[in-house]
Design a protein around this motif. Sequence first.
Motif, PDB file in Angstrom:
ATOM      1  N   ALA A 172       0.446  -1.222   0.247  1.00  0.00           N
ATOM      2  CA  ALA A 172       0.378   0.041  -0.301  1.00  0.00           C
ATOM      3  C   ALA A 172       0.931   0.751   0.029  1.00  0.00           C
ATOM      4  O   ALA A 172       0.297   2.206  -0.444  1.00  0.00           O
ATOM      5  CB  ALA A 172      -0.994   0.013   0.806  1.00  0.00           C
ATOM      6  N   VAL A 173       2.254   1.375   0.805  1.00  0.00           N
ATOM      7  CA  VAL A 173       2.950   2.421   0.161  1.00  0.00           C
ATOM      8  C   VAL A 173       3.363   2.864  -1.462  1.00  0.00           C
ATOM      9  O   VAL A 173       2.658   3.690  -1.333  1.00  0.00           O
ATOM     10  CB  VAL A 173       3.901   2.002   1.269  1.00  0.00           C
ATOM     11  CG1 VAL A 173       5.049   3.209   0.850  1.00  0.00           C
ATOM     12  CG2 VAL A 173       4.215   1.335   2.888  1.00  0.00           C
ATOM     13  N   SER A 174       3.940   1.973  -1.483  1.00  0.00           N
ATOM     14  CA  SER A 174       4.483   1.631  -2.768  1.00  0.00           C
ATOM     15  C   SER A 174       3.848   1.777  -4.296  1.00  0.00           C
ATOM     16  O   SER A 174       3.725   2.578  -5.069  1.00  0.00           O
ATOM     17  CB  SER A 174       5.444   0.856  -3.443  1.00  0.00           C
ATOM     18  OG  SER A 174       4.887   0.176  -3.416  1.00  0.00           O
ATOM     19  N   ALA A 175       2.369   1.202  -3.997  1.00  0.00           N
ATOM     20  CA  ALA A 175       1.209   1.586  -5.328  1.00  0.00           C
ATOM     21  C   ALA A 175       0.966   2.645  -5.799  1.00  0.00           C
ATOM     22  O   ALA A 175       0.760   2.807  -6.650  1.00  0.00           O
ATOM     23  CB  ALA A 175      -0.013   1.082  -4.030  1.00  0.00           C
ATOM     24  N   PRO A 176       0.715   3.592  -5.555  1.00  0.00           N
ATOM     25  CA  PRO A 176       0.200   5.654  -5.266  1.00  0.00           C
ATOM     26  C   PRO A 176       1.539   5.661  -6.021  1.00  0.00           C
ATOM     27  O   PRO A 176       1.135   6.819  -7.125  1.00  0.00           O
ATOM     28  CB  PRO A 176      -0.029   5.773  -4.313  1.00  0.00           C
ATOM     29  CG  PRO A 176       0.139   5.258  -3.062  1.00  0.00           C
ATOM     30  CD  PRO A 176       0.525   3.743  -2.948  1.00  0.00           C
ATOM     31  N   LEU A 177       2.960   5.285  -5.483  1.00  0.00           N
ATOM     32  CA  LEU A 177       4.672   5.821  -6.224  1.00  0.00           C
ATOM     33  C   LEU A 177       4.270   4.972  -7.479  1.00  0.00           C
ATOM     34  O   LEU A 177       4.357   6.311  -8.297  1.00  0.00           O
ATOM     35  CB  LEU A 177       5.035   5.620  -5.844  1.00  0.00           C
ATOM     36  CG  LEU A 177       5.028   5.720  -3.754  1.00  0.00           C
ATOM     37  CD1 LEU A 177       5.938   5.504  -3.006  1.00  0.00           C
ATOM     38  CD2 LEU A 177       4.902   8.609  -3.869  1.00  0.00           C
ATOM     39  N   TYR A 178       3.654   4.434  -7.507  1.00  0.00           N
ATOM     40  CA  TYR A 178       4.163   3.391  -8.966  1.00  0.00           C
ATOM     41  C   TYR A 178       2.711   3.781  -9.867  1.00  0.00           C
ATOM     42  O   TYR A 178       3.271   4.388 -11.536  1.00  0.00           O
ATOM     43  CB  TYR A 178       4.260   1.627  -8.978  1.00  0.00           C
ATOM     44  CG  TYR A 178       5.184   1.594  -9.295  1.00  0.00           C
ATOM     45  CD1 TYR A 178       6.494   0.931  -8.961  1.00  0.00           C
ATOM     46  CD2 TYR A 178       6.035   1.389  -7.024  1.00  0.00           C
ATOM     47  CE1 TYR A 178       7.688   0.638  -9.615  1.00  0.00           C
ATOM     48  CE2 TYR A 178       6.752   0.636  -6.453  1.00  0.00           C
ATOM     49  CZ  TYR A 178       7.907   0.429  -7.879  1.00  0.00           C
ATOM     50  OH  TYR A 178       9.259  -0.168  -7.418  1.00  0.00           O
ATOM     51  N   TYR A 179       1.573   4.398  -9.720  1.00  0.00           N
ATOM     52  CA  TYR A 179       1.016   4.381  -9.848  1.00  0.00           C
ATOM     53  C   TYR A 179       0.609   5.546 -11.134  1.00  0.00           C
ATOM     54  O   TYR A 179       0.519   6.542 -11.454  1.00  0.00           O
ATOM     55  CB  TYR A 179      -0.801   4.724  -9.494  1.00  0.00           C
ATOM     56  CG  TYR A 179      -1.607   5.854 -10.185  1.00  0.00           C
ATOM     57  CD1 TYR A 179      -2.777   4.876 -11.041  1.00  0.00           C
ATOM     58  CD2 TYR A 179      -2.185   6.560  -9.774  1.00  0.00           C
ATOM     59  CE1 TYR A 179      -3.798   5.236 -11.586  1.00  0.00           C
ATOM     60  CE2 TYR A 179      -2.924   7.583 -10.923  1.00  0.00           C
ATOM     61  CZ  TYR A 179      -3.532   6.909 -11.430  1.00  0.00           C
ATOM     62  OH  TYR A 179      -4.932   7.795 -11.754  1.00  0.00           O
ATOM     63  N   ARG A 180       2.121   7.063  -9.701  1.00  0.00           N
ATOM     64  CA  ARG A 180       1.800   8.409 -10.267  1.00  0.00           C
ATOM     65  C   ARG A 180       3.244   7.561 -11.251  1.00  0.00           C
ATOM     66  O   ARG A 180       3.182   8.732 -12.634  1.00  0.00           O
ATOM     67  CB  ARG A 180       2.571   8.685  -9.717  1.00  0.00           C
ATOM     68  CG  ARG A 180       2.056   9.747  -9.023  1.00  0.00           C
ATOM     69  CD  ARG A 180       2.117  10.359  -7.008  1.00  0.00           C
ATOM     70  NE  ARG A 180       1.041  11.091  -6.441  1.00  0.00           N
ATOM     71  CZ  ARG A 180       1.312  12.388  -6.646  1.00  0.00           C
ATOM     72  NH1 ARG A 180       1.944  13.604  -7.623  1.00  0.00           N
ATOM     73  NH2 ARG A 180       0.535  13.049  -5.781  1.00  0.00           N
ATOM     74  N   LEU A 181       4.134   7.151 -11.378  1.00  0.00           N
ATOM     75  CA  LEU A 181       5.069   6.302 -11.979  1.00  0.00           C
ATOM     76  C   LEU A 181       4.229   6.249 -13.720  1.00  0.00           C
ATOM     77  O   LEU A 181       4.841   6.683 -14.212  1.00  0.00           O
ATOM     78  CB  LEU A 181       6.159   6.000 -12.014  1.00  0.00           C
ATOM     79  CG  LEU A 181       6.928   5.338 -12.646  1.00  0.00           C
ATOM     80  CD1 LEU A 181       8.344   6.289 -13.094  1.00  0.00           C
ATOM     81  CD2 LEU A 181       7.859   4.125 -12.642  1.00  0.00           C
ATOM     82  N   LEU A 182       3.647   5.484 -13.858  1.00  0.00           N
ATOM     83  CA  LEU A 182       3.142   4.092 -14.536  1.00  0.00           C
ATOM     84  C   LEU A 182       1.421   4.932 -15.583  1.00  0.00           C
ATOM     85  O   LEU A 182       1.559   4.716 -16.431  1.00  0.00           O
ATOM     86  CB  LEU A 182       2.820   3.034 -14.802  1.00  0.00           C
ATOM     87  CG  LEU A 182       3.890   2.859 -14.151  1.00  0.00           C
ATOM     88  CD1 LEU A 182       3.817   1.132 -13.404  1.00  0.00           C
ATOM     89  CD2 LEU A 182       5.313   2.387 -15.153  1.00  0.00           C
ATOM     90  N   ALA A 183       0.818   5.560 -14.744  1.00  0.00           N
ATOM     91  CA  ALA A 183      -0.231   6.119 -15.302  1.00  0.00           C
ATOM     92  C   ALA A 183      -0.296   8.084 -15.157  1.00  0.00           C
ATOM     93  O   ALA A 183      -1.120   8.309 -16.786  1.00  0.00           O
ATOM     94  CB  ALA A 183      -1.733   5.547 -14.101  1.00  0.00           C
ATOM     95  N   SER A 184      -0.487   8.390 -14.373  1.00  0.00           N
ATOM     96  CA  SER A 184      -0.711   9.554 -13.948  1.00  0.00           C
ATOM     97  C   SER A 184       0.122  10.476 -14.532  1.00  0.00           C
ATOM     98  O   SER A 184       0.130  12.034 -15.131  1.00  0.00           O
ATOM     99  CB  SER A 184      -1.250  10.263 -12.970  1.00  0.00           C
ATOM    100  OG  SER A 184      -0.642  10.265 -11.792  1.00  0.00           O
ATOM    101  N   GLY A 185       1.530  10.926 -14.562  1.00  0.00           N
ATOM    102  CA  GLY A 185       2.522  10.820 -15.067  1.00  0.00           C
ATOM    103  C   GLY A 185       2.762  12.579 -13.785  1.00  0.00           C
ATOM    104  O   GLY A 185       3.304  13.294 -13.735  1.00  0.00           O
ATOM    105  N   ALA A 186       1.981  11.936 -12.420  1.00  0.00           N
ATOM    106  CA  ALA A 186       2.433  13.057 -11.435  1.00  0.00           C
ATOM    107  C   ALA A 186       3.241  13.497 -11.096  1.00  0.00           C
ATOM    108  O   ALA A 186       4.002  11.959 -10.846  1.00  0.00           O
ATOM    109  CB  ALA A 186       1.107  13.377 -10.266  1.00  0.00           C
TER     110      ALA A 186
END
Length: 211
Positions: A172-186
Amino acid sequence: MTSEGGGPEGAEGVEPGTVRPGGRTARVREAVLRAAGDALVEHGFDGLDLADVARRAEVGKTTVYRRWSSPAGLVADLLTDMAEQSLPRTDTGSLAEDLRANARLVVRTLTDPRQGPLFVAVIAAAACDPRTAEALHRFYAVRIGEWSGCVEAAVERGELPAGTDPGEVIAAVSAPLYYRLLASGAPLDEEVADRAADAAAAAARAGVFVR
């Protein structure tokens, strides 16, 4: 580079990318894996060519083909090497600080000029190649397992409810970080890392991850 003793290059019956070499073989492995990482960053998995990797590493093509046999075998060994070289987990005695250290390490890795694109290339390869996907799953299982100790310690200290699933908290810690890297680009920075860690810690304290 960390490496362990193992069988000879191209040993019969040995899955490519699973031998742990020593001595000269270790130096060849280091050179080839460095070249493979460079090639992945430049061309992606589809452009990963064993002959090109051999040329970059300045080793014989026969050595590369015999030891790794395929691009998937090469990526599998690259992921093994990345897991071997990963930094050990932090142990501060505080769940919040441990999770923040984990999140900041993930962000530093994903924003590194070489490591970030390398992870993107490997993840993209895993989406279309089953063997690469299996190697990627093993890599993250190792990393989550290494960091699960901070959650287990928090349970023992009474910071978290009994029965909390350590692996789910770390994921749960890393999931939102990978989401930013791979999906949102934030953007990815320490503030984002700390927020992800704090959210996972709060959820864990609330019992969200109790089995």
